[in-house]
Write a protein that holds these residues in place. Structure first.
Motif, PDB file in Angstrom:
ATOM      1  N   ASP A  11       0.929  -1.415   0.030  1.00  0.00           N
ATOM      2  CA  ASP A  11       0.063   0.015   0.008  1.00  0.00           C
ATOM      3  C   ASP A  11       0.911   1.341   0.107  1.00  0.00           C
ATOM      4  O   ASP A  11       0.331   2.413   0.108  1.00  0.00           O
ATOM      5  CB  ASP A  11      -0.882  -0.103   1.206  1.00  0.00           C
ATOM      6  CG  ASP A  11      -2.092  -1.083   1.290  1.00  0.00           C
ATOM      7  OD1 ASP A  11      -2.328  -1.631   0.245  1.00  0.00           O
ATOM      8  OD2 ASP A  11      -2.226  -1.394   2.426  1.00  0.00           O
ATOM      9  N   LEU A  12       2.118   0.770   0.033  1.00  0.00           N
ATOM     10  CA  LEU A  12       2.999   2.244   0.108  1.00  0.00           C
ATOM     11  C   LEU A  12       3.783   2.540  -1.152  1.00  0.00           C
ATOM     12  O   LEU A  12       3.929   1.563  -1.710  1.00  0.00           O
ATOM     13  CB  LEU A  12       4.009   2.100   1.031  1.00  0.00           C
ATOM     14  CG  LEU A  12       3.348   1.823   2.598  1.00  0.00           C
ATOM     15  CD1 LEU A  12       4.645   1.195   3.440  1.00  0.00           C
ATOM     16  CD2 LEU A  12       2.758   2.984   3.179  1.00  0.00           C
ATOM     17  N   ALA A  13       4.256   3.608  -1.380  1.00  0.00           N
ATOM     18  CA  ALA A  13       5.169   4.072  -2.675  1.00  0.00           C
ATOM     19  C   ALA A  13       6.165   5.022  -2.169  1.00  0.00           C
ATOM     20  O   ALA A  13       5.919   5.843  -1.227  1.00  0.00           O
ATOM     21  CB  ALA A  13       4.145   4.821  -3.570  1.00  0.00           C
ATOM     22  N   GLY A  15       8.587   8.194  -1.708  1.00  0.00           N
ATOM     23  CA  GLY A  15       8.007   9.542  -2.114  1.00  0.00           C
ATOM     24  C   GLY A  15       6.758   9.703  -1.067  1.00  0.00           C
ATOM     25  O   GLY A  15       6.465  11.179  -0.998  1.00  0.00           O
ATOM     26  N   GLN A  16       5.858   8.816  -0.773  1.00  0.00           N
ATOM     27  CA  GLN A  16       4.683   9.142  -0.128  1.00  0.00           C
ATOM     28  C   GLN A  16       4.829   9.451   1.305  1.00  0.00           C
ATOM     29  O   GLN A  16       5.584   8.958   2.035  1.00  0.00           O
ATOM     30  CB  GLN A  16       3.710   7.623  -0.170  1.00  0.00           C
ATOM     31  CG  GLN A  16       2.500   7.921   0.618  1.00  0.00           C
ATOM     32  CD  GLN A  16       1.913   6.308   0.457  1.00  0.00           C
ATOM     33  OE1 GLN A  16       2.486   5.327   0.046  1.00  0.00           O
ATOM     34  NE2 GLN A  16       0.598   6.153   1.161  1.00  0.00           N
ATOM     35  N   GLU A  17       3.811  10.515   1.633  1.00  0.00           N
ATOM     36  CA  GLU A  17       4.032  10.936   3.175  1.00  0.00           C
ATOM     37  C   GLU A  17       2.981   9.867   3.975  1.00  0.00           C
ATOM     38  O   GLU A  17       1.963  10.034   3.358  1.00  0.00           O
ATOM     39  CB  GLU A  17       3.785  12.324   3.157  1.00  0.00           C
ATOM     40  CG  GLU A  17       3.578  13.052   4.697  1.00  0.00           C
ATOM     41  CD  GLU A  17       2.924  14.437   4.587  1.00  0.00           C
ATOM     42  OE1 GLU A  17       2.258  14.694   5.378  1.00  0.00           O
ATOM     43  OE2 GLU A  17       3.583  15.256   3.806  1.00  0.00           O
ATOM     44  N   VAL A  18       3.639   9.471   4.930  1.00  0.00           N
ATOM     45  CA  VAL A  18       2.866   8.503   5.834  1.00  0.00           C
ATOM     46  C   VAL A  18       2.495   9.134   7.181  1.00  0.00           C
ATOM     47  O   VAL A  18       1.736   8.469   7.854  1.00  0.00           O
ATOM     48  CB  VAL A  18       3.377   7.255   5.853  1.00  0.00           C
ATOM     49  CG1 VAL A  18       3.348   6.501   4.335  1.00  0.00           C
ATOM     50  CG2 VAL A  18       4.893   7.326   6.452  1.00  0.00           C
ATOM     51  N   TRP A  76       2.917   5.351  13.824  1.00  0.00           N
ATOM     52  CA  TRP A  76       2.409   5.111  12.292  1.00  0.00           C
ATOM     53  C   TRP A  76       2.539   3.573  12.107  1.00  0.00           C
ATOM     54  O   TRP A  76       1.664   2.815  11.552  1.00  0.00           O
ATOM     55  CB  TRP A  76       3.532   5.797  11.190  1.00  0.00           C
ATOM     56  CG  TRP A  76       3.246   5.343   9.753  1.00  0.00           C
ATOM     57  CD1 TRP A  76       2.097   5.655   9.272  1.00  0.00           C
ATOM     58  CD2 TRP A  76       3.935   4.151   9.119  1.00  0.00           C
ATOM     59  NE1 TRP A  76       2.157   5.053   8.080  1.00  0.00           N
ATOM     60  CE2 TRP A  76       3.092   4.202   7.959  1.00  0.00           C
ATOM     61  CE3 TRP A  76       5.112   3.737   9.498  1.00  0.00           C
ATOM     62  CZ2 TRP A  76       3.782   3.232   6.979  1.00  0.00           C
ATOM     63  CZ3 TRP A  76       5.656   2.530   8.700  1.00  0.00           C
ATOM     64  CH2 TRP A  76       5.184   2.619   7.360  1.00  0.00           C
ATOM     65  N   THR A 109       8.188  10.414   5.304  1.00  0.00           N
ATOM     66  CA  THR A 109       8.107   9.855   3.896  1.00  0.00           C
ATOM     67  C   THR A 109       8.658   8.536   3.543  1.00  0.00           C
ATOM     68  O   THR A 109       9.860   8.160   4.139  1.00  0.00           O
ATOM     69  CB  THR A 109       8.278  11.044   2.718  1.00  0.00           C
ATOM     70  OG1 THR A 109       9.571  10.975   3.149  1.00  0.00           O
ATOM     71  CG2 THR A 109       7.572  12.275   3.217  1.00  0.00           C
ATOM     72  N   VAL A 110       8.125   7.865   2.741  1.00  0.00           N
ATOM     73  CA  VAL A 110       8.709   6.579   2.482  1.00  0.00           C
ATOM     74  C   VAL A 110       9.952   6.838   1.629  1.00  0.00           C
ATOM     75  O   VAL A 110       9.665   7.476   0.547  1.00  0.00           O
ATOM     76  CB  VAL A 110       7.791   5.777   1.575  1.00  0.00           C
ATOM     77  CG1 VAL A 110       8.269   4.339   1.091  1.00  0.00           C
ATOM     78  CG2 VAL A 110       6.265   5.666   2.446  1.00  0.00           C
TER      79      VAL A 110
END
Length: 144
Positions: A11-13, A15-18, A76, A109-110
């Motif tokens: 479910d993650l990419a 650059g994604q802010e988590v 998180w 972020t990832v």
């Protein structure tokens, strides 16, 4: 977050802010942290001493700042034990006014995904008033 809602690598990419959080720190929190940690260095509670050594005033403990950022990652992940690596560099002090408080902003972020290992590397931006106070802050979280 429960185990059923824990993040999954699929479910993650990159650059994604988590996660994002602003954490307030005031002088009372510094005193409590000093008592808990045993770090009673007067630069963390005495304005005169802090300014006499060239600081802008009383500063937060570096380890408090590091721990506050780690707590965002732990929340998180849904499990503090899922954080398998965490590192950073202390780049700038966090001045804590009196009266008042400093606001430490943490954005996660990832940075990298390893689906085979079931891990994600989170890159943390930790800043006060737009200025980074931790450098190269990264946490590796095991999601499986």
């Amino acid at each position: 977050m429960t185990a059923a809602t824990r993040p999954e690598t699929g479910d993650l990419a990159v650059g994604q802010e988590v996660a994002r959080r602003t954490i307030a720190v005031d002088r009372a929190r510094l005193v409590r942290y000093a008592g808990a940690s045993g770090d009673f260095n007067p630069i963390h509670w005495n304005e005169r001493v802090a300014t006499s050594v060239g600081l802008p005033g009383v500063i937060a403990h570096g380890m408090w700042t590091m721990g506050a950022a780690a707590a965002v990652v732990e929340d998180w992940a849904g499990d503090p034990g899922a954080v398998v690596d965490y590192r950073t560099r202390f780049t700038r002090p966090v001045p804590v006014p009196d009266p008042g408080e400093a606001s430490v902003e943490v954005v996660a972020t990832v940075g990298a995904l390893d689906a085979d290992a079931g891990t994600v590397r989170l890159d943390l931006t930790v800043s006060v008033e737009g200025v980074r106070v931790l450098g190269k802050a990264q946490a590796v979280v095991r999601l499986v």
